[in-house]
Design a protein around this motif. Sequence first.
Motif, short mmCIF file in Angstrom:
data_model
loop_
_atom_site.label_atom_id
_atom_site.label_comp_id
_atom_site.label_asym_id
_atom_site.label_seq_id
_atom_site.Cartn_x
_atom_site.Cartn_y
_atom_site.Cartn_z
N GLY A 5 -4.42 -27.00 -0.96
CA GLY A 5 -3.84 -25.96 -1.81
C GLY A 5 -4.90 -25.06 -2.42
N GLY A 6 -6.07 -25.17 -1.91
CA GLY A 6 -7.22 -24.57 -2.58
C GLY A 6 -7.31 -23.06 -2.47
N THR A 7 -8.53 -22.58 -2.66
CA THR A 7 -8.77 -21.14 -2.68
C THR A 7 -8.58 -20.54 -1.29
OG1 THR A 7 -11.05 -21.68 -2.33
CG2 THR A 7 -10.38 -21.25 -4.59
N PRO A 8 -8.24 -19.26 -1.25
CA PRO A 8 -8.10 -18.60 0.05
C PRO A 8 -9.44 -18.64 0.78
CG PRO A 8 -7.31 -17.18 -1.72
CD PRO A 8 -7.95 -18.35 -2.36
N SER A 9 -9.38 -18.79 2.09
CA SER A 9 -10.62 -18.88 2.85
C SER A 9 -11.32 -17.52 2.86
CB SER A 9 -10.32 -19.32 4.28
OG SER A 9 -9.56 -18.34 4.92
N ALA A 10 -12.60 -17.57 3.18
CA ALA A 10 -13.42 -16.36 3.14
C ALA A 10 -12.93 -15.31 4.14
CB ALA A 10 -14.87 -16.71 3.44
N GLY A 11 -12.30 -15.78 5.22
CA GLY A 11 -11.82 -14.85 6.24
C GLY A 11 -10.82 -13.85 5.71
N LEU A 12 -10.12 -14.22 4.64
CA LEU A 12 -9.05 -13.37 4.15
C LEU A 12 -9.59 -12.05 3.62
CD1 LEU A 12 -6.04 -13.36 3.91
CD2 LEU A 12 -6.24 -14.26 1.60
N ALA A 13 -10.75 -12.10 2.96
CA ALA A 13 -11.34 -10.87 2.43
C ALA A 13 -11.64 -9.91 3.57
CB ALA A 13 -12.61 -11.19 1.66
N LEU A 14 -12.20 -10.44 4.64
CA LEU A 14 -12.52 -9.62 5.80
C LEU A 14 -11.25 -9.00 6.37
CD1 LEU A 14 -14.63 -8.70 7.88
CD2 LEU A 14 -14.03 -10.72 9.22
N ARG A 15 -10.20 -9.83 6.44
CA ARG A 15 -8.96 -9.34 7.02
C ARG A 15 -8.33 -8.28 6.14
NH1 ARG A 15 -5.04 -13.49 8.32
NH2 ARG A 15 -4.01 -11.63 9.08
N ARG A 16 -8.47 -8.43 4.83
CA ARG A 16 -7.97 -7.38 3.94
C ARG A 16 -8.70 -6.07 4.22
NH1 ARG A 16 -7.67 -11.08 -0.64
NH2 ARG A 16 -5.50 -11.68 -0.84
N ALA A 17 -10.03 -6.18 4.40
CA ALA A 17 -10.82 -4.98 4.68
C ALA A 17 -10.36 -4.34 5.98
CB ALA A 17 -12.30 -5.34 4.76
N ILE A 18 -10.10 -5.18 6.98
CA ILE A 18 -9.67 -4.64 8.28
C ILE A 18 -8.34 -3.91 8.13
CG2 ILE A 18 -8.81 -5.31 10.55
CD1 ILE A 18 -10.92 -7.56 10.48
N VAL A 19 -7.40 -4.53 7.42
CA VAL A 19 -6.09 -3.90 7.27
C VAL A 19 -6.21 -2.59 6.48
CG1 VAL A 19 -3.81 -4.14 6.24
CG2 VAL A 19 -4.78 -6.00 7.55
N THR A 20 -7.10 -2.58 5.48
CA THR A 20 -7.31 -1.35 4.72
C THR A 20 -7.81 -0.24 5.65
OG1 THR A 20 -7.92 -2.74 2.87
CG2 THR A 20 -8.42 -0.41 2.67
N ALA A 21 -8.78 -0.58 6.49
CA ALA A 21 -9.31 0.40 7.44
C ALA A 21 -8.21 0.86 8.39
CB ALA A 21 -10.48 -0.20 8.22
N GLN A 22 -7.39 -0.10 8.80
CA GLN A 22 -6.28 0.22 9.70
C GLN A 22 -5.33 1.22 9.06
OE1 GLN A 22 -4.62 -3.52 10.80
NE2 GLN A 22 -4.28 -2.92 12.89
N VAL A 23 -5.02 0.98 7.80
CA VAL A 23 -4.12 1.88 7.08
C VAL A 23 -4.74 3.28 7.01
CG1 VAL A 23 -3.15 2.38 4.81
CG2 VAL A 23 -2.96 0.09 5.75
N ALA A 24 -6.05 3.34 6.74
CA ALA A 24 -6.72 4.63 6.64
C ALA A 24 -6.65 5.37 7.97
CB ALA A 24 -8.18 4.42 6.23
N PHE A 25 -6.99 4.67 9.03
CA PHE A 25 -6.99 5.23 10.38
C PHE A 25 -5.59 5.75 10.72
CE2 PHE A 25 -6.60 4.40 15.00
CZ PHE A 25 -7.62 5.23 15.45
N THR A 26 -4.58 4.95 10.39
CA THR A 26 -3.21 5.33 10.69
C THR A 26 -2.80 6.58 9.93
OG1 THR A 26 -2.69 3.02 11.01
CG2 THR A 26 -0.85 4.51 10.69
N LEU A 27 -3.17 6.62 8.66
CA LEU A 27 -2.76 7.77 7.85
C LEU A 27 -3.37 9.05 8.42
CD1 LEU A 27 -1.18 8.78 5.51
CD2 LEU A 27 -3.12 8.34 4.01
N ILE A 28 -4.63 8.97 8.85
CA ILE A 28 -5.26 10.16 9.46
C ILE A 28 -4.47 10.59 10.68
CG2 ILE A 28 -7.34 10.99 10.62
CD1 ILE A 28 -8.94 9.09 8.83
N LEU A 29 -4.12 9.64 11.52
CA LEU A 29 -3.38 9.97 12.74
C LEU A 29 -2.00 10.54 12.43
CD1 LEU A 29 -4.19 7.22 15.36
CD2 LEU A 29 -4.69 9.64 15.47
N VAL A 30 -1.34 9.95 11.45
CA VAL A 30 0.01 10.41 11.12
C VAL A 30 -0.06 11.84 10.56
CG1 VAL A 30 2.02 10.02 9.65
CG2 VAL A 30 0.95 8.10 10.80
N ILE A 31 -1.07 12.10 9.74
CA ILE A 31 -1.21 13.46 9.21
C ILE A 31 -1.49 14.44 10.35
CG2 ILE A 31 -2.67 14.97 7.80
CD1 ILE A 31 -2.92 12.63 5.83
#
Lengths: 913, 113
Positions: A501-527
């Motif tokens: 039940g412990g703390t989120p693994s370190a990989g989660l921070a990286l994955r958050r960063a990836i999804v953030t970049a993904q959102v940015a990339f997508t927004l540029i394309l959608v615009i």
Amino acid sequence: MNRIFNWFRQRRLEDDLDRELQYHIDRRVTDLIHSGLPEPEARRRVTLEFVGATQLREEVRDIWLNRWLRDFVHDLRFSARSILRTPSLTAAAVLSLALGIGATTALYSLVDQIVLRALPVDHPERLVLIDWIGFQYAETMGTTNLMSYPICRDIQQQTQFFDGVFCRAATTINLSTSGEPRLTAAELVSGTYFSVLGVSPALGRLLTIDDDQAPGSSPVVVLSYDFWKNQFASAQDIVGKKVLVNQYPMTVVGVAAPAFHGIDVGEVPSLWIPAVMSAKAIPGFETMLDRRTRWVQILGRLKQNVSLANAQTGLQSWFKAMLDEDTRRTNISRASAEHRREFLASTLALTPAPQGHSVLRQDFSRPLWVLFVATLVLLALACLNVAGLFLARGSARHREISTKLALGASRGRIGRQLLTDSVLLAFAGGLLGVVMAPIAVRAFIAFLPHDTAANDVHAHVDTHLLLFAFLVSLITGFLAGSSPALQAGRKSLDSSLRERGGTPSAGLALRRAIVTAQVAFTLILVIAAGLFVRTLSGLLVKGPGFDTSSLISFGIKPDLNGYSGAEESRLIRRITEGLRNSPSIQSSSVALVQLLLGGAWNNSLTIQAPTIQAGERYVTDREVQMNAVSPGFFATLGTKIVAGRDFNEHDALNVTAPNLSLPVSQSGQRAVIVNEAFVKRYFGGRNPLGARVAMGAAPDAKPDSEIVGVVENISYRNVREQWEQAYFPTGTELSGSNFYVRFRGTPESAFRAIRAILRNADPTLPISYFRTLDEQIERSLNTERILAALSSSFGTLALLLSLVGLYGVISFAVNQRTREIGIRMALGATRLSAIWLVLRDALVMIAGGTAIALPCVWALGRLVESQLYDVKPTDPITILVATLVLCSTALGAALIPARRASAVNPTEALRFE
Amino acid sequence: MPSSRFPIPQGTLDMLILQILSLEPAHGYGIAQRLEQVSKSVVQVNQGSLYPALHRLEQRGWLKADWRESETGREAKFYSLTRSGQRQLRVEKDSWARLTGAVRLIFDEGAAQ
């Protein structure tokens, strides 16, 4: 091989082994009884002897099938079962991969066909394009990499470097075989063409060096295999038949091999004509042997032991000598010193040409590579998504994996199991992608420029493409599966038990960063998609400035049939007469230059205005777009004449005026009509009627054409542009052969009526195009359409992928925080606050992505500004709408796992504590 | 006497099976018996290694197997040598002879000193 075969007969092998062992046991028991043991004792002894039978069987099975193969089959079954247990996750993963793999495969197919594929000839790697770098001091007829025909003959003498050299030029001819004449794509080639390429005939003979003699000496043609098949139904007796090339009889001597489609993927010729017949194939072309006319591409085949660099260096001494000789040989002696210097500084360049020569390739290879890289980025996003989904599931499968580890499964084994999962998914995605790829390719081909010549790009799936998709799927599967597999392999049993039940693994921070970049990339394309779609719709709404419904345009090419200028005028009058008398035609007119095709006739004008002091004149500060039109042209188009008058028959009645460039009416008067943009720029809105203009900017130009009318602005080269225009009346000197016809009733009946009129005027008249103006507009907006379609589809793909990514990371987080949420709820938190806890996470990522994207849009906007119409790259409405679309869909995707978090049962969540 | 019986040295079982089958086809039980009889019960073969060996040799194409009636009237799986099995037997015998020859030379040298 044998082992794979064994896989399919496992059942029989098992049965056989059972029988074999049973026989052994029975015989042993019998023998022991014979030796005096009582039966129960004998059986006991044999059972003891066979105590390792299970292991024996396993060992034998390992011999039948390799251990890894058996494991793999087992993994595959297990994967299939576990994948089918979570259909929504599977669907998301497969769809992600299918979109990524499908788009990549489609683009690869295009890159392969247009850019990479070598010609189907002997040793294509030794073909080189020979090009003149520098100033040629020559008339140009054609597209790129052009040189003169005599230079080709010169280079053919350089046998120390080349096995052979040929030249070629693409052209369009009016071909009559039987029945209606038709414009047909042809290639004018030197006699060495086929032998240098190493193409063999399917029938008869191909062109040879004997077809390269004096101009006009070899009236023969070679047909392409496909043309022979489609046009002549593969008639075996075709050799010796005559065909009419621009009404000139030529003999068919052979048919080329089936696989050979010429050397230009963008323009497939239907027949080949010797270059010495160029005067017949290109009416009015008499300068084949002139060194100052460049019109052919020259390609050579390097000798086996000669490198490209050696040949290039070795050729320069001959080339310099030729340049030197040329300056004495021709009128270059009269050239300016500057031109002379440039001419003499020219060099000869060789470039590898295993794919032949193609303008289409030159135009499209860079955009295609860019698109290919973009699809690879999409595929990478899809990979990240699937990895994310697996991580999310991996945490859900925590107990299963921990249990397996505790039971002694090796980490490698578990990792392999997870890898099998993702590879299986990747193949499912790949399969779907291969189904989607041809649809995308077909859509792209529809955008390619198409004229008389067909292109050689197809949307079929061949083994080559399947292999590519297979490899991409495999790599994708490994990439997507490797991180969860590694994670499973790395975690120690101890820590994984403690981590429950412990703390989120370190990989989660990286994955958050990836999804953030993904959102940015997508927004540029959608615009971007929003901007391009608004551009397209803006241009469609604006239109060309005239009413395109019920308008047909067609062009004729009387010069291909050998009409002289005067004969052409008579022909056009005859056709105009016919159109006027037809009940389904409302009005018609002709123009010199076709509208909305990108072409224009530009020149400066010298203006002399009576309103200014007499004698004052000025030259337009930029070139004016000009056209010559018949009386009634503006009325036919529905363009208003806002001042003055239209041309009349008197303006158009010409007298011969050989040294003057503008038509003269009977009275010696010349008339010109300008558009509103012209009046605005050069008259500041004052009345231009009565002012006089002259063609050109030369100081001795005589302003003798009077402005008799002003018309509304209409589109000329394309819909987007609005430019100053000047119109002259058509006549013998400026004869128009582009007809504009406004019809009554349906287009079909109008097409029929017009065709009948044309047949009546001259049954063998070549028609270069025949279409409605609506279709013409459609064609002229091709680039805008491609941009809108591509950016929309890329935007949609990226949006889908980032939604899946966001969903994956949020559900992963929810799984990780189940205990925390359980405690909070046990302490009295409401469901709503649980949802908020999760959504906050998503909001941070969405807001972060948006914050990254907006400055990027501002910076990148410059790049696309020139492609936009009536909308700024930083258009607030577009950006707002795109951001809203992204945020709302992203929140929707995050809400699914958030609702699951709110449904957490505190007792359930805390039970394991 | 179990203590006087040897397990078959690693790697020699294949050769022994090939040798026995070169005389006549036999089933697994027959091979085991023949090995014990010929070696005067010195060599002991365990089913746990006999059957994997037979299947391995069959997989390699040195043996072929078919079901036929055995001496007791029941169907049994009989193994026989293929052509490439015969070739393999020659190779193995050859290298065995060389190996034992070399071992003897070494022993003899030790005895001579």
